[in-house]
Scaffold this active site. Structure first.
Site, PDB file in Angstrom:
ATOM      1  N   GLY A  50       0.798  -1.219   0.000  1.00  0.00           N
ATOM      2  CA  GLY A  50       0.000   0.000   0.000  1.00  0.00           C
ATOM      3  C   GLY A  50       0.828   1.265   0.000  1.00  0.00           C
ATOM      4  O   GLY A  50       0.325   2.344   0.348  1.00  0.00           O
ATOM      5  N   THR A  51       2.092   1.158  -0.409  1.00  0.00           N
ATOM      6  CA  THR A  51       3.026   2.287  -0.351  1.00  0.00           C
ATOM      7  C   THR A  51       2.556   3.486  -1.165  1.00  0.00           C
ATOM      8  O   THR A  51       2.590   4.631  -0.697  1.00  0.00           O
ATOM      9  CB  THR A  51       4.412   1.846  -0.841  1.00  0.00           C
ATOM     10  OG1 THR A  51       4.874   0.749  -0.051  1.00  0.00           O
ATOM     11  CG2 THR A  51       5.410   2.986  -0.748  1.00  0.00           C
ATOM     12  N   THR A  52       2.128   3.245  -2.404  1.00  0.00           N
ATOM     13  CA  THR A  52       1.755   4.346  -3.287  1.00  0.00           C
ATOM     14  C   THR A  52       0.570   5.121  -2.728  1.00  0.00           C
ATOM     15  O   THR A  52       0.545   6.367  -2.768  1.00  0.00           O
ATOM     16  CB  THR A  52       1.436   3.813  -4.696  1.00  0.00           C
ATOM     17  OG1 THR A  52       2.585   3.128  -5.213  1.00  0.00           O
ATOM     18  CG2 THR A  52       1.060   4.947  -5.637  1.00  0.00           C
ATOM     19  N   HIS A  90      11.931   1.470   2.104  1.00  0.00           N
ATOM     20  CA  HIS A  90      11.578   0.057   2.255  1.00  0.00           C
ATOM     21  C   HIS A  90      12.510  -0.634   3.254  1.00  0.00           C
ATOM     22  O   HIS A  90      12.351  -1.835   3.513  1.00  0.00           O
ATOM     23  CB  HIS A  90      11.685  -0.668   0.908  1.00  0.00           C
ATOM     24  CG  HIS A  90      10.523  -0.426  -0.008  1.00  0.00           C
ATOM     25  ND1 HIS A  90       9.212  -0.562   0.390  1.00  0.00           N
ATOM     26  CD2 HIS A  90      10.493  -0.086  -1.331  1.00  0.00           C
ATOM     27  CE1 HIS A  90       8.419  -0.325  -0.636  1.00  0.00           C
ATOM     28  NE2 HIS A  90       9.157  -0.011  -1.683  1.00  0.00           N
ATOM     29  N   TYR A  92      -3.274  -1.831   5.819  1.00  0.00           N
ATOM     30  CA  TYR A  92      -3.978  -1.460   4.596  1.00  0.00           C
ATOM     31  C   TYR A  92      -5.473  -1.744   4.710  1.00  0.00           C
ATOM     32  O   TYR A  92      -6.303  -0.927   4.310  1.00  0.00           O
ATOM     33  CB  TYR A  92      -3.372  -2.261   3.438  1.00  0.00           C
ATOM     34  CG  TYR A  92      -3.964  -1.973   2.079  1.00  0.00           C
ATOM     35  CD1 TYR A  92      -3.524  -0.898   1.323  1.00  0.00           C
ATOM     36  CD2 TYR A  92      -4.950  -2.802   1.539  1.00  0.00           C
ATOM     37  CE1 TYR A  92      -4.050  -0.640   0.069  1.00  0.00           C
ATOM     38  CE2 TYR A  92      -5.486  -2.551   0.283  1.00  0.00           C
ATOM     39  CZ  TYR A  92      -5.033  -1.475  -0.450  1.00  0.00           C
ATOM     40  OH  TYR A  92      -5.565  -1.218  -1.688  1.00  0.00           O
ATOM     41  N   ARG A 104      -3.245  -1.294  -9.686  1.00  0.00           N
ATOM     42  CA  ARG A 104      -4.048  -2.404 -10.183  1.00  0.00           C
ATOM     43  C   ARG A 104      -5.438  -2.269  -9.580  1.00  0.00           C
ATOM     44  O   ARG A 104      -6.107  -1.283  -9.781  1.00  0.00           O
ATOM     45  CB  ARG A 104      -3.379  -3.744  -9.831  1.00  0.00           C
ATOM     46  CG  ARG A 104      -3.799  -4.888 -10.749  1.00  0.00           C
ATOM     47  CD  ARG A 104      -2.913  -6.108 -10.516  1.00  0.00           C
ATOM     48  NE  ARG A 104      -3.104  -6.681  -9.195  1.00  0.00           N
ATOM     49  CZ  ARG A 104      -4.050  -7.544  -8.886  1.00  0.00           C
ATOM     50  NH1 ARG A 104      -4.904  -7.943  -9.802  1.00  0.00           N
ATOM     51  NH2 ARG A 104      -4.166  -8.020  -7.664  1.00  0.00           N
TER      52      ARG A 104
END
Length: 329
Positions: free
Chosen positions: A73-75, A143, A231, A293
């Site tokens: 869920g980084t973006t 990261h 998330y 996605r």
């Protein structure tokens, strides 16, 4: 976290890096070799960036670091935090308005360019970048596991927001992501091999559970420093979690309209349909559209066999036993 075969990062004042053949080595999905350091796996460029960050990075007390393992869920977190910190200036737009407002930075910039991953977008291209001119608060992402962060981050008053995800969805997202950047000649990487690699922690910044637990355990001791997010929690209660995030960052919302604006601006459907996220590539050459996605919870059910589900659940139970953390909710 030490393992029998782990090799420590060189100390920050070390004049020479360790030679690559001094690190335990594996191949990651035919992409590249990865090397183990202090129990985690890195590409060679990430090892070099880690050494430079340890040697040169100085944190400010008002820095904000977003942290995550890959594909958790980084973006979305980058977009949310950037919008909370910098995206509320001179904004006059109604929620769900179709016309993309000119003053929204996310229209012209990807979340990854708004919030650079320090080991990729900053130190990988320049071992001694001059970050002194960046206005405060500086917003970075990493990261790296908590143990690999420099002491200046750990010991300062800077804040860290960590996001994680159900390990089964993480694994499927990682598989689909790396398949999206494989060549037609390579074809998709076999799912069963990807699953084994995930279970063994053999991928960049893995193992997953060790990464999660390092940040989780520190967040229990220093809740004012590390905000630990899942998330799935954000998906279930986006308003509540984004309000909590804004308060942690010292930017509480004035009213509900501001909350709605941020959620709309940072929604996956909107982001993936912005022109800036359809074309182009990141600082390390990955296509920007590969970061978007479906973002749904439970997609793993379309890919996992019953045996795979049981095995990863067993690993999860063993790793998280008595920690108070449940990633399967």
């Amino acid at each position: 976290m030490e393992t029998k075969n782990s090799v420590k990062h060189p100390p920050s004042n070390s004049p020479k890096p360790l030679l690559l053949d001094q690190y335990p080595k594996k191949n990651f999905w035919d992409f590249s070799d990865i090397f183990q350091s202090q129990g985690f796996w890195y590409t060679n460029p990430h090892l070099e960036a880690a050494r430079d960050i340890l040697a040169h990075f100085e944190s400010r007390d008002d820095d904000i670091f977003l942290a995550s393992s890959i594909k958790t869920g980084t973006t979305w977190l980058k977009a949310l935090c950037f919008s909370i910190i910098h995206g509320q200036k001179n904004v006059n737009v109604k929620v769900n308005e179709e016309e993309e407002e000119e003053d929204d930075p996310l229209v012209k910039n990807t979340p990854s360019s708004c919030v650079q991953t320090i080991e990729n977008g900053v130190y990988m291209t320049n071992p001694t970048p001059d970050l002194s001119g960046m206005p405060s608060p500086r917003l970075f992402h990493t990261h790296f596991p908590y143990s690999a962060l420099p002491d200046s981050i750990k010991n300062s008053e800077c804040k860290i927001v960590y996001i994680t995800r159900n390990p089964k969805d993480t694994m499927v997202s990682m598989w689909r992501f790396f398949n999206s950047v494989r060549t037609p000649e390579q074809g998709p990487y076999p799912f069963d091999k990807a699953f084994e690699s995930f279970c063994d922690g053999l991928y960049p910044f893995g193992p997953f559970f060790d990464h999660v637990l390092e940040y989780w355990e520190v967040s229990l001791k220093k809740s004012d420093k590390i905000l630990f997010l899942r998330y799935e929690e954000i998906k279930r209660d986006p308003k509540g979690l984004v309000k909590r995030l804004a308060s942690f960052l010292g930017r509480p919302f004035v009213n509900e309209e501001e909350v709605e604006k941020v959620l709309w601006r940072c929604s996956l459907d909107r982001l993936k349909n912005l022109e800036v996220n359809k074309n182009g590539s990141t600082a390390v050459g990955l296509p920007t559209n590969s970061f978007y996605r479906h973002g749904v919870v439970g997609d793993w059910r379309n890919n996992f066999s019953h045996e795979m589900e049981e095995r990863l659940d067993q690993i999860s139970s063993m790793k998280l036993e008595k920690t108070g953390l449940d990633l399967n909710k």
